[in-house]
Design an enzyme around this catalytic site. Structure first.
Site, short mmCIF file in Angstrom:
data_model
loop_
_atom_site.label_atom_id
_atom_site.label_comp_id
_atom_site.label_asym_id
_atom_site.label_seq_id
_atom_site.Cartn_x
_atom_site.Cartn_y
_atom_site.Cartn_z
N GLN A 1 3.71 -11.94 11.62
CA GLN A 1 3.49 -10.73 10.82
C GLN A 1 4.38 -10.75 9.57
O GLN A 1 5.59 -10.94 9.68
CB GLN A 1 3.79 -9.50 11.69
N LYS B 1 -3.26 -4.96 16.90
CA LYS B 1 -3.76 -6.31 17.14
C LYS B 1 -3.70 -6.63 18.63
O LYS B 1 -4.66 -7.15 19.21
CB LYS B 1 -2.94 -7.34 16.34
N ASP C 1 -4.43 -16.94 10.62
CA ASP C 1 -4.37 -16.20 9.36
C ASP C 1 -4.98 -17.02 8.22
O ASP C 1 -5.28 -16.48 7.16
CB ASP C 1 -2.90 -15.89 9.00
#
Ligand code: NAD
Length: 294
Positions: free
Chosen positions: A99, A55, A122
């Site tokens: 995460q 990422k 997200d």
């Protein structure tokens, strides 16, 4: 030629990243904005470390600011929340991703709910879930966003098509179903209690599999010409003792019947990080009250 049927997620993700890069340049030139994405990693889970590295690399390659915040596996909930608070307050950060999974001592929902919904790239915050539900502009979970982009690119207008989503998780199944509904599909959501799944699948123009079971969807469940999106990522053993990745769909059996199908690997997977970058652009534009550059 069956090759034409295979939806190349890797190539498509590259075009999405190239577009993001152009958008970053336009935002810098026209508005003096450099979109910023912060990724928070707690602990040393090896798979998470790989994701976070990828990422960060792709964020930098797109010309964005990339912050990586690493905390010990023993970090307390208060420490994680303090990091989220600091990132919420940082005007140079437009997207925050924590995460998952988090270590046991940390309550996942408390952390996700602490993220400013406007920076929730997200798309897991209840505010964004609710906005998606009622059709307001929202940050949408990356994997379903990638699936919809691939479907629209392949099929054009999705309106009136019959679609089934197998799986009802908050991360994939439910938002995928909502996005298909927004595109005016007639949507069936299937799950572990669904009866006659094979029969239901055979009536669909679009099948999205997000179950997490290798080769769960059989070839003869697919109607002639249907489009198959395989979200599953399953690691199975090979004869030589190594492992390989397969999807939720029995690809070889589905390919002759499908009109189009995503492979695993190389289908939905690469689109997920590309859509994280696209979500960061969306968040940066929403935060500044400007339209997304073309
Ligand atoms: P999950 O375990 O949260 O949800 C699985 C869903 O499958 C559940 O809703 C369950 O009801 C349904 N299910 C289970 N057994 C079933 C059955 N027999 N019949 C019908 N439905 C059944 O999983 P998830 O987080 O939604 O992920 C699903 C898969 O997608 C996993 O393989 C995961 O690794 C993969 N995934 C891939 C990406 C990507 O970037 N490609 C992103 C997220 C998840």
């Amino acid at each position: 030629m069956s090759d034409d049927k295979i939806i190349d997620g890797k190539a498509f993700a590259a075009t999405v990243r190239a577009r993001v890069k152009t958008q970053v340049e336009a935002l810098q030139k026209d508005h003096g904005i450099t979109p910023g994405l912060a990724v928070v990693l707690v602990g040393e889970d090896p798979a998470s470390q790989v994701y976070v590295r990828n990422k960060a690399r792709q964020t930098k390659e797109a010309g964005m600011r990339s912050d990586e915040i690493r905390l010990d596996a023993t970090a307390s909930q208060e420490e994680v929340l303090a990091v989220v608070d600091r990132l919420n307050a940082d005007p140079g950060i437009h997207g925050i991703l924590v995460q998952l999974p988090l270590p046991d001592q940390i309550e996942e929902n408390a952390v996700l709910d602490r993220i400013d919904p406007a920076k929730d790239v997200d798309g897991f915050h209840v505010i964004n879930t609710g906005r998606l539900q009622v059709g307001l502009p929202a940050l949408v979970p990356c994997t379903p966003r990638g699936c919809i982009m691939m479907l629209k690119e392949r099929l054009g207008d999705l309106s009136g098509r019959n679609a089934i989503v197998i799986g009802r998780s908050n991360i994939v199944g439910k938002p995928m179903a909502m996005l298909l509904l927004q595109e005016s599909c007639t949507v069936t959501i299937a799950h572990s209690r669904t009866k006659d799944l094979a029969g239901l699948c055979r009536r669909q123009d679009i099948v999205v599999a997000a179950v997490g079971r290798p080769h769960f969807v059989k070839g003869d469940w697919i109607a002639e010409g249907a489009t198959v999106i395989d979200v599953g990522i399953n690691r199975i053993p090979k004869d030589d003792g190594k492992t390989r990745l397969v999807g939720d769909v029995d690809f070889d059996a589905a390919l002759p019947r499908a009109g189009a199908i995503t492979p695993v690997p190389g289908g939905v997977g690469p689109m997920t990080i590309a859509c994280l970058l696209a979500n960061t652009i969306t968040a940066a534009c929403m935060a500044n009250g400007i339209d997304e550059p073309a």
